[in-house]
Design a protein around this motif. Structure first.
Motif, PDB file in Angstrom:
ATOM      1  N   MET B   1       0.701  -1.247   0.173  1.00  0.00           N
ATOM      2  CA  MET B   1       0.242   0.108   0.043  1.00  0.00           C
ATOM      3  C   MET B   1       0.879   1.131  -0.010  1.00  0.00           C
ATOM      4  O   MET B   1       1.710   1.249   0.763  1.00  0.00           O
ATOM      5  N   SER B   2       0.444   2.107  -0.986  1.00  0.00           N
ATOM      6  CA  SER B   2       1.391   3.413  -1.045  1.00  0.00           C
ATOM      7  C   SER B   2       1.111   4.295   0.195  1.00  0.00           C
ATOM      8  O   SER B   2      -0.118   4.165   0.459  1.00  0.00           O
ATOM      9  N   ALA B   3       2.097   5.264   0.580  1.00  0.00           N
ATOM     10  CA  ALA B   3       1.798   6.040   1.674  1.00  0.00           C
ATOM     11  C   ALA B   3       1.500   7.443   1.150  1.00  0.00           C
ATOM     12  O   ALA B   3       1.121   8.383   2.041  1.00  0.00           O
ATOM     13  N   VAL B   4       1.271   7.669  -0.180  1.00  0.00           N
ATOM     14  CA  VAL B   4       1.005   8.888  -0.752  1.00  0.00           C
ATOM     15  C   VAL B   4      -0.364   9.302  -0.444  1.00  0.00           C
ATOM     16  O   VAL B   4      -1.307   8.741  -0.522  1.00  0.00           O
ATOM     17  N   ILE B   5      -0.439  10.640   0.198  1.00  0.00           N
ATOM     18  CA  ILE B   5      -1.861  11.288   0.649  1.00  0.00           C
ATOM     19  C   ILE B   5      -2.126  12.286  -0.477  1.00  0.00           C
ATOM     20  O   ILE B   5      -3.353  12.121  -0.905  1.00  0.00           O
ATOM     21  N   TYR B   6      -1.298  13.033  -0.915  1.00  0.00           N
ATOM     22  CA  TYR B   6      -1.426  14.000  -1.921  1.00  0.00           C
ATOM     23  C   TYR B   6      -0.520  13.610  -3.015  1.00  0.00           C
ATOM     24  O   TYR B   6       0.776  13.998  -2.761  1.00  0.00           O
ATOM     25  N   PRO B   7      -0.777  13.485  -4.050  1.00  0.00           N
ATOM     26  CA  PRO B   7      -0.021  13.176  -5.068  1.00  0.00           C
ATOM     27  C   PRO B   7       0.804  14.165  -5.363  1.00  0.00           C
ATOM     28  O   PRO B   7       2.268  13.991  -5.369  1.00  0.00           O
ATOM     29  N   LYS B   8       0.424  15.520  -5.642  1.00  0.00           N
ATOM     30  CA  LYS B   8       1.192  16.800  -5.736  1.00  0.00           C
ATOM     31  C   LYS B   8       1.101  17.796  -4.737  1.00  0.00           C
ATOM     32  O   LYS B   8       0.086  18.006  -4.381  1.00  0.00           O
ATOM     33  N   VAL B   9       2.267  18.058  -4.234  1.00  0.00           N
ATOM     34  CA  VAL B   9       2.276  19.147  -3.107  1.00  0.00           C
ATOM     35  C   VAL B   9       2.911  20.171  -3.510  1.00  0.00           C
ATOM     36  O   VAL B   9       4.244  20.040  -4.052  1.00  0.00           O
ATOM     37  N   ALA B  10       2.510  21.404  -3.232  1.00  0.00           N
ATOM     38  CA  ALA B  10       3.026  22.459  -3.596  1.00  0.00           C
ATOM     39  C   ALA B  10       3.599  23.350  -2.127  1.00  0.00           C
ATOM     40  O   ALA B  10       2.501  23.650  -1.344  1.00  0.00           O
ATOM     41  N   LEU B  11       4.697  23.650  -2.096  1.00  0.00           N
ATOM     42  CA  LEU B  11       5.152  24.521  -0.800  1.00  0.00           C
ATOM     43  C   LEU B  11       5.381  26.147  -1.266  1.00  0.00           C
ATOM     44  O   LEU B  11       6.264  26.135  -2.171  1.00  0.00           O
ATOM     45  N   ILE B  12       4.717  26.909  -0.777  1.00  0.00           N
ATOM     46  CA  ILE B  12       5.044  28.293  -1.326  1.00  0.00           C
ATOM     47  C   ILE B  12       5.723  29.004  -0.003  1.00  0.00           C
ATOM     48  O   ILE B  12       5.294  29.001   1.139  1.00  0.00           O
ATOM     49  N   GLY B  13       6.991  29.282  -0.313  1.00  0.00           N
ATOM     50  CA  GLY B  13       7.679  29.730   0.882  1.00  0.00           C
ATOM     51  C   GLY B  13       8.623  28.393   0.993  1.00  0.00           C
ATOM     52  O   GLY B  13       8.397  27.299   1.018  1.00  0.00           O
ATOM     53  N   LEU B  14      10.006  28.710   1.060  1.00  0.00           N
ATOM     54  CA  LEU B  14      10.991  27.588   1.240  1.00  0.00           C
ATOM     55  C   LEU B  14      12.076  27.620   2.252  1.00  0.00           C
ATOM     56  O   LEU B  14      13.284  27.733   2.239  1.00  0.00           O
ATOM     57  N   GLY B  15      11.336  28.173   3.666  1.00  0.00           N
ATOM     58  CA  GLY B  15      12.212  28.283   4.585  1.00  0.00           C
ATOM     59  C   GLY B  15      12.325  26.938   5.812  1.00  0.00           C
ATOM     60  O   GLY B  15      12.049  25.796   5.245  1.00  0.00           O
ATOM     61  N   LEU B  16      12.287  27.493   6.894  1.00  0.00           N
ATOM     62  CA  LEU B  16      12.558  26.233   7.820  1.00  0.00           C
ATOM     63  C   LEU B  16      11.262  25.388   8.008  1.00  0.00           C
ATOM     64  O   LEU B  16      11.493  24.192   7.928  1.00  0.00           O
ATOM     65  N   ILE B  17      10.033  25.743   7.925  1.00  0.00           N
ATOM     66  CA  ILE B  17       8.864  24.916   8.110  1.00  0.00           C
ATOM     67  C   ILE B  17       8.825  24.219   6.654  1.00  0.00           C
ATOM     68  O   ILE B  17       8.535  22.952   6.804  1.00  0.00           O
ATOM     69  N   ALA B  18       8.923  25.097   5.431  1.00  0.00           N
ATOM     70  CA  ALA B  18       8.648  24.388   4.163  1.00  0.00           C
ATOM     71  C   ALA B  18       9.737  23.277   4.046  1.00  0.00           C
ATOM     72  O   ALA B  18       9.484  22.066   3.638  1.00  0.00           O
ATOM     73  N   GLY B  19      11.089  23.586   4.271  1.00  0.00           N
ATOM     74  CA  GLY B  19      11.994  22.713   4.110  1.00  0.00           C
ATOM     75  C   GLY B  19      11.860  21.553   5.179  1.00  0.00           C
ATOM     76  O   GLY B  19      12.325  20.395   4.435  1.00  0.00           O
ATOM     77  N   GLY B 154     -17.785  25.268   6.579  1.00  0.00           N
ATOM     78  CA  GLY B 154     -17.817  24.716   5.368  1.00  0.00           C
ATOM     79  C   GLY B 154     -16.647  23.812   5.074  1.00  0.00           C
ATOM     80  O   GLY B 154     -16.655  22.947   4.078  1.00  0.00           O
ATOM     81  N   SER B 155     -15.555  23.859   6.201  1.00  0.00           N
ATOM     82  CA  SER B 155     -14.538  22.843   5.817  1.00  0.00           C
ATOM     83  C   SER B 155     -15.219  21.381   5.626  1.00  0.00           C
ATOM     84  O   SER B 155     -15.690  20.764   6.490  1.00  0.00           O
ATOM     85  N   ASP B 156     -14.736  20.693   4.777  1.00  0.00           N
ATOM     86  CA  ASP B 156     -15.040  19.398   4.244  1.00  0.00           C
ATOM     87  C   ASP B 156     -14.709  18.194   5.528  1.00  0.00           C
ATOM     88  O   ASP B 156     -13.488  18.194   5.578  1.00  0.00           O
ATOM     89  N   PRO B 157     -15.440  17.688   6.183  1.00  0.00           N
ATOM     90  CA  PRO B 157     -14.817  16.560   7.229  1.00  0.00           C
ATOM     91  C   PRO B 157     -14.107  15.766   6.705  1.00  0.00           C
ATOM     92  O   PRO B 157     -12.882  15.310   7.202  1.00  0.00           O
ATOM     93  N   GLY B 158     -14.286  15.241   5.533  1.00  0.00           N
ATOM     94  CA  GLY B 158     -13.609  14.054   4.968  1.00  0.00           C
ATOM     95  C   GLY B 158     -11.901  14.648   4.526  1.00  0.00           C
ATOM     96  O   GLY B 158     -10.939  14.205   4.778  1.00  0.00           O
ATOM     97  N   GLU B 159     -11.906  16.104   4.165  1.00  0.00           N
ATOM     98  CA  GLU B 159     -10.621  16.645   3.813  1.00  0.00           C
ATOM     99  C   GLU B 159      -9.928  16.888   5.162  1.00  0.00           C
ATOM    100  O   GLU B 159      -8.715  16.954   5.149  1.00  0.00           O
ATOM    101  N   VAL B 160     -10.677  17.494   6.289  1.00  0.00           N
ATOM    102  CA  VAL B 160      -9.824  17.531   7.518  1.00  0.00           C
ATOM    103  C   VAL B 160      -9.241  16.337   7.879  1.00  0.00           C
ATOM    104  O   VAL B 160      -8.032  16.324   8.148  1.00  0.00           O
ATOM    105  N   ALA B 161     -10.002  15.259   7.548  1.00  0.00           N
ATOM    106  CA  ALA B 161      -9.313  13.810   7.991  1.00  0.00           C
ATOM    107  C   ALA B 161      -8.172  13.537   7.229  1.00  0.00           C
ATOM    108  O   ALA B 161      -7.046  13.099   7.575  1.00  0.00           O
ATOM    109  N   ARG B 162      -8.440  14.039   6.214  1.00  0.00           N
ATOM    110  CA  ARG B 162      -7.032  13.712   5.236  1.00  0.00           C
ATOM    111  C   ARG B 162      -5.935  14.440   5.576  1.00  0.00           C
ATOM    112  O   ARG B 162      -4.713  13.918   5.566  1.00  0.00           O
ATOM    113  N   LEU B 163      -6.170  15.552   5.826  1.00  0.00           N
ATOM    114  CA  LEU B 163      -5.071  16.726   6.238  1.00  0.00           C
ATOM    115  C   LEU B 163      -4.544  16.192   7.524  1.00  0.00           C
ATOM    116  O   LEU B 163      -3.232  16.284   7.631  1.00  0.00           O
TER     117      LEU B 163
END
Ligand SMILES: NC(=O)c1ccc[n+]([C@@H]2O[C@H](COP(=O)([O-])OP(=O)(O)OC[C@H]3O[C@@H](n4cnc5c(N)ncnc54)[C@H](OP(=O)(O)O)[C@@H]3O)[C@@H](O)[C@H]2O)c1
Ligand SMILES: NC(=O)c1ccc[n+]([C@@H]2O[C@H](COP(=O)([O-])OP(=O)(O)OC[C@H]3O[C@@H](n4cnc5c(N)ncnc54)[C@H](OP(=O)(O)O)[C@@H]3O)[C@@H](O)[C@H]2O)c1
Lengths: 313, 313
Positions: B1-19, B154-163
């Protein structure tokens, strides 16, 4: 050539500082015999069990008798009483020093009890941890830290030099300064920061709208740093504040003024003022790291510490 | 089973947290592709050199295009502008989150720019160090720390669970709370402590009667702890205080009150009050250690960190 500087050293008080001194003396072979005494039977028992010093005595007088160096390692508020107790056992030519975090008040309390012919040279190692008690000491505590010697009127320069060599043997660098300046410097670098940390932890503990459990879980966002300092020994710190009242209150007054200025900058949304202020304070951190007085590992190297711990478990 | 949760992730800002997120995502295989963008050409160049993400783009819009998850990792004050910039590239069903240290102000700034059919779920990992920039991140930063998710109306509960699963994959524990409570909790556990530390370091730097060189040499007596926090990024912290004004000022007000009470106790020599206060604050430290939120090694394990460093040199 023997490394012995004082053949017989007596440690009065057997907590973090005395214990670390015992370990560091043995590491460097600075004494032939180390005696010790602590107020409670419990601490004396532990000290015997772990062989902290060569002989644990049942009174301060007995521990100090015929010692070449007596180090008072008790809370600042009881230094005077302990000095009175040991005075009759001090031999001519002996050196009495202390490690108290405040100097003017300790000198005032101790000096009157020092017999003729005994040298009194107050001191203060700028090193410690938040732990206390006979099991908390370790030989490296003083390595590359500073010890301040605060000679009193009539202190023999040769004896100041000998005590300097002793602290260097424990791993320290040594500076000499007068008591008043010491107490001001320490109000800035230690006493005010401790009171502020205690206050911040107290505020967090008191809030109704944020539970203690939230404060604990979410403490890694900065707060936990303050809790280390605020876990220090209550008796030691009560005594420090009561004995260094004037300088501590002076620095706290300055602190409150600055804090109000920053609060005003937040209220008026003066982002430039905040940004300038936060930029200026970085230089001091760089200075401390360059001077070897702190680790440059991120977050004090906590990650490393946890891993090292995990490895030994 | 793959561990992938989001196939493509974009990080805006490339500092301590994003890195750190990039390293942790790779450690756990949570994404197939990670794109990234930072404002300066210099940061983008470094990010490419060290292969921080799979593709460093030359605009935020390009980085976010067709991403399954977009994480805004920029200072709180520019979140709104960045959201406006990426909005045209967001695909239906994408999730936008952020890591900003303040939540109500970020939601107000970002939410209006989120297109229909895109999920906006604000977040905040309670983990960091005093370092910043593209080289400062590491995979372990979030391990056993808490991440707070702050769903909006209005945040989707399923998407909150995924995040939630995604943050757990990065090593975190996850709690959900509302924005107002988040901002108060963080004012206590992070924002007020940072302002206090900045202030104390500023005071020490300003004093005429104690030189900076004395402050630096003698900092191990407690002060150096404050300098770590006060070395944090000035832009990030300016933005935090300006965006969490009310809660920060409220907590600072409580802090000043308590500090005055303790100053009064020192002035009137009320040793019992001081001793009781200093005893009470120890419980919080114990709670933090028991909860695994700090090391119980003395002095944050600094000695261990220095030794580990010495070994690798
Ligand atoms: N901790 C630091 O960071 C630090 C740094 C530099 C200087 N200092 C100074 O060093 C001194 C000792 O601090 P510490 O951290 O070593 O404290 P500690 O670990 O709490 O040890 C204090 C010792 O003093 C003993 N004691 C207390 N009252 C006594 C009395 N009336 N007669 C005889 N012994 C008594 C205690 O005995 P029991 O165990 O039986 O109570 C204990 O062995 C203080 O003056 C402090 O200001 C501390
Ligand atoms: N540090 C912490 O302890 C911590 C903890 C939790 C949350 N946070 C939050 O995380 C966020 C990022 O913090 P950080 O510590 O990662 O900061 P950082 O290391 O300073 O990185 C910030 C990044 O944002 C980029 N940036 C700044 N302005 C930008 C703009 N207008 N457009 C695009 N990119 C821009 C910077 O690019 P350049 O390098 O080109 O300037 C840099 O790559 C902040 O919102 C902060 O509140 C921080």
């Amino acid at each position: 050539m023997s490394a012995v500087i004082y053949p017989k050293v007596a440690l009065i008080g057997l907590g973090l500082i005395a214990g670390s001194m015992a370990h560091a003396m043995r590491r460097a072979g600075l004494a032939e015999t180390i005696t010790g005494y602590a107020r409670s039977a419990e601490t004396r028992k532990i000290a015997r069990e772990i062989n902290l010093v060569d002989e644990v005595c049942d009174s301060a007088l007995e521990a100090a008798r015929d010692a070449d160096l007596v180090v008072l390692c008790v809370p600042v508020g009881v230094m005077g009483a302990v000095a009175a107790e040991i005075a009759p056992g001090l031999k001519p030519g002996a050196v009495v020093t202390d490690v108290g975090s405040v100097k003017a008040a300790v000198i005032e309390a101790v000096a009157p009890h020092i017999p003729e012919g005994v040298h009194f040279i107050p001191g203060h190692p700028l090193a410690g941890t938040e732990h206390s008690g006979p099991r908390s000491g370790f030989a490296e505590l003083f390595d590359n830290r500073w010890c301040l010697l605060v000679p009193v009127e009539g202190s023999d320069p040769g004896e100041v030099a000998r005590l300097t060599r002793y602290w260097e043997g424990l791993g320290s660098n040594v500076d000499v300064m007068d008591a008043e300046h010491h107490d001001l410097v320490l109000a800035v670098t230690s006493h005010a920061p401790h009171l502020i940390a205690y206050t911040m932890v107290g505020v967090a503990d008191d809030l109704r709208r944020v539970t203690d459990s939230e404060v604990i879980k979410y403490s890694a966002a900065g707060f936990r740093d303050f809790t280390r300092i605020a876990a220090s020994d209550p008796t030691m710190w009560r005594d420090v504040f009561l004995s260094n009242k004037a300088a501590t209150l002076e620095i706290l007054g300055r602190f409150t003024e600055e804090l109000f200025a920053l609060q005003r900058a937040i209220r008026t949304e003066d982002g430039d003022h905040l940004h300038d202020y936060f930029t200026r304070t970085r230089a001091i951190r760089r200075g401390i790291i360059d001077a070897g007085q702190d680790t440059d590992a991120p977050d004090f190297g906590r990650a490393v510490a946890s891993k090292a711990k995990a490895r030994t478990e």
